[in-house]
Design an enzyme around this catalytic site. Structure first.
Site, PDB file in Angstrom:
ATOM      1  N   GLY A 177      19.738  22.907  -5.334  1.00  0.00           N
ATOM      2  CA  GLY A 177      18.471  23.014  -6.029  1.00  0.00           C
ATOM      3  C   GLY A 177      17.707  24.272  -5.708  1.00  0.00           C
ATOM      4  O   GLY A 177      17.733  25.257  -6.454  1.00  0.00           O
ATOM      5  N   ARG A 178      17.017  24.263  -4.570  1.00  0.00           N
ATOM      6  CA  ARG A 178      16.187  25.416  -4.217  1.00  0.00           C
ATOM      7  C   ARG A 178      16.976  26.722  -4.137  1.00  0.00           C
ATOM      8  O   ARG A 178      16.484  27.768  -4.584  1.00  0.00           O
ATOM      9  CB  ARG A 178      15.439  25.134  -2.910  1.00  0.00           C
ATOM     10  CG  ARG A 178      14.393  24.024  -3.044  1.00  0.00           C
ATOM     11  CD  ARG A 178      13.693  23.748  -1.719  1.00  0.00           C
ATOM     12  NE  ARG A 178      12.710  22.679  -1.822  1.00  0.00           N
ATOM     13  CZ  ARG A 178      12.978  21.396  -1.648  1.00  0.00           C
ATOM     14  NH1 ARG A 178      14.215  21.022  -1.345  1.00  0.00           N
ATOM     15  NH2 ARG A 178      12.040  20.486  -1.753  1.00  0.00           N
TER      16      ARG A 178
ATOM     17  N   GLN B 244      18.093  15.562 -18.644  1.00  0.00           N
ATOM     18  CA  GLN B 244      17.681  14.419 -17.837  1.00  0.00           C
ATOM     19  C   GLN B 244      16.561  13.677 -18.550  1.00  0.00           C
ATOM     20  O   GLN B 244      15.499  14.223 -18.821  1.00  0.00           O
ATOM     21  CB  GLN B 244      17.218  14.834 -16.435  1.00  0.00           C
ATOM     22  CG  GLN B 244      17.036  13.608 -15.547  1.00  0.00           C
ATOM     23  CD  GLN B 244      16.405  13.919 -14.208  1.00  0.00           C
ATOM     24  OE1 GLN B 244      15.277  14.394 -14.158  1.00  0.00           O
ATOM     25  NE2 GLN B 244      17.115  13.640 -13.124  1.00  0.00           N
TER      26      GLN B 244
ATOM     27  N   ARG C 151      21.389   9.253 -12.219  1.00  0.00           N
ATOM     28  CA  ARG C 151      21.009   9.772 -10.897  1.00  0.00           C
ATOM     29  C   ARG C 151      20.244   8.719 -10.106  1.00  0.00           C
ATOM     30  O   ARG C 151      19.332   8.079 -10.615  1.00  0.00           O
ATOM     31  CB  ARG C 151      20.145  11.023 -11.040  1.00  0.00           C
ATOM     32  CG  ARG C 151      19.949  11.743  -9.699  1.00  0.00           C
ATOM     33  CD  ARG C 151      19.238  13.063  -9.856  1.00  0.00           C
ATOM     34  NE  ARG C 151      19.860  14.092  -9.035  1.00  0.00           N
ATOM     35  CZ  ARG C 151      19.211  15.090  -8.466  1.00  0.00           C
ATOM     36  NH1 ARG C 151      17.903  15.207  -8.605  1.00  0.00           N
ATOM     37  NH2 ARG C 151      19.850  15.982  -7.748  1.00  0.00           N
TER      38      ARG C 151
ATOM     39  N   TYR D 229      10.769   6.597  -9.848  1.00  0.00           N
ATOM     40  CA  TYR D 229      10.251   6.553 -11.214  1.00  0.00           C
ATOM     41  C   TYR D 229      10.677   5.250 -11.894  1.00  0.00           C
ATOM     42  O   TYR D 229      11.154   4.321 -11.244  1.00  0.00           O
ATOM     43  CB  TYR D 229      10.677   7.807 -11.969  1.00  0.00           C
ATOM     44  CG  TYR D 229      10.095   9.062 -11.357  1.00  0.00           C
ATOM     45  CD1 TYR D 229       8.719   9.198 -11.194  1.00  0.00           C
ATOM     46  CD2 TYR D 229      10.907  10.097 -10.898  1.00  0.00           C
ATOM     47  CE1 TYR D 229       8.167  10.334 -10.601  1.00  0.00           C
ATOM     48  CE2 TYR D 229      10.362  11.229 -10.300  1.00  0.00           C
ATOM     49  CZ  TYR D 229       9.000  11.343 -10.157  1.00  0.00           C
ATOM     50  OH  TYR D 229       8.461  12.459  -9.567  1.00  0.00           O
TER      51      TYR D 229
END
Length: 374
Positions: A331-332, A101, A235, A188
């Site tokens: 994810g987690r 990424q 993404r 971002y």
């Protein structure tokens, strides 16, 4: 077999993936210092999770100004390329497929993280109010701080940044990655250009949605030229609510998120990229994405579609079965369960996540989560 839809092979770019379970980009702040270099410990961490059908590395900054958090890795020096090569070799040795990424935080940074203590760069000199940067205060210690007020990039600097993305993509391929993902999410830099809230330019990169998408389009075109569209994904985080502003990524909830992100996905479709990844709001009371949006994503984009955000295996399998998703990212659960695909397919219980060890540190909460002992 539990949740069969998640365990059918699928093509993505040049690869045939062994399952539909993706390991998404997850910031862990454990790069080796000095130099923000991917470490041997990181190589073990990714190798442990290589049973995922598809993996994306944690965000890796494309240049020094792209860093907003201490100890996150980069991909712009030879040492960083060499460090990541250890990761990709470890993943490939276990049959994994991994993209890098490519990350630039833009205004979500602090002068303490910037070269020569300069202001962070952004499309406009608009501060990020609902965000935090993270600066080191000592060896292994740091603190969350409000981002510094950014300065607006010049057009020449924007063109240079496009080239930096292209160079970072080639660096990733040189490091052994199978492809790259442009981080255009979570408030971002690329997201800052797309957003009507953070982009207040009045030149060819601001104003109309077409202009606000120009930076994304130029990066996609440059990266496609460097490494090929079949090695590229993007993404996004299309947020459809602002009811809990403290949890919304930097408040970038567009006035018409449906239209904004379908138009963004059209940019990807036009370039033939391999996939689009949609990161949904993941706090406890966050609403699901509108069904109409999911349908329009599918009808607009002919590549692979990945969704992430609070998914259980059951919910993810239903989305794949409905034809609205091709892969589901966890994810987690994948942080705490390095053997997550085996746990899903066998119905084994999951390890609990320790939130205190998510960011920074050593092997604790990183590589010491056990596989299931059947």
């Amino acid at each position: 077999m539990q949740h069969k839809a998640l365990f059918t092979p699928i093509n993505l770019g040049r690869h045939t993936l062994k399952n539909r379970i993706a390991f998404p980009p997850l910031t862990r702040q454990r790069s080796a210092q000095p130099g923000d270099v991917a470490s041997d410990l990181m190589a073990l961490y990714y190798k442990q999770r290589a049973s995922a059908g598809f993996m994306v590395s944690e965000g890796t900054q494309i240049e020094p100004r792209g860093q907003g958090y201490a100890w996150t890795p980069g991909i712009y020096t030879q040492a960083q390329i060499d460090g990541w090569r250890k990761v990709t070799e470890a993943v490939h040795s276990d049959g994994g497929v991994i993209f890098a990424q490519l990350w630039h935080v833009g205004r979500v940074s602090h002068e303490a993280l910037q070269p020569n203590g300069a202001a962070p760069v952004a499309p406009s000199a608009v501060p990020a109010k609902n965000a935090k940067a993270f600066i080191a205060t000592g060896e292994g210690t740091g603190e969350l701080v409000s981002p510094s007020v950014p300065r607006a990039l010049t057009v020449e600097e924007i063109k240079e940044l496009v080239e930096l993305y292209s160079t970072a993509a080639q660096n990733a391929i040189d490091a052994g990655f199978d492809g790259v993902e442009i981080h255009a999410a979570n408030g971002y830099l690329v997201n800052q250009f797309i957003s009507e809230h953070s982009n207040q330019r009045n030149d060819q990169y601001g104003g109309s949605l077409e202009n606000r998408l120009r930076f994304l389009r130029e990066i996609v075109e440059a990266v496609c030229a460097a490494v090929g569209p079949n090695r590229l994904g993007v993404r996004f985080t299309p947020l459809f609510t602002s009811t809990d502003q403290d949890r919304v990524y930097i408040g970038l909830v567009e006035n018409d998120p449906h239209h904004t992100y379908i138009e963004a996905i059209k940019v990807l479709e036009g370039s033939g990229v391999a996939y689009v990844s949609i990161a949904e709001a993941d706090w406890d009371n966050a609403p699901d994405l509108p069904e109409a949006f999911r349908r329009d994503v599918r009808s607009t984009f002919s590549g692979r579609i990945i969704y992430a955000g609070r998914y259980t295996a059951e919910r993810g399998a239903r989305l794949v079965e409905a034809g609205l998703a091709d892969l589901i990212a966890f994810g987690r659960p994948f942080i705490a369960n390095p053997d997550l695909p085996s746990r899903i397919v066998n119905g084994w219980p999951l390890n609990p996540l320790n939130p205190a060890t998510l960011y920074g540190g050593t092997e604790a909460g990183f590589t010491d989560y056990p596989a299931y002992a059947s």
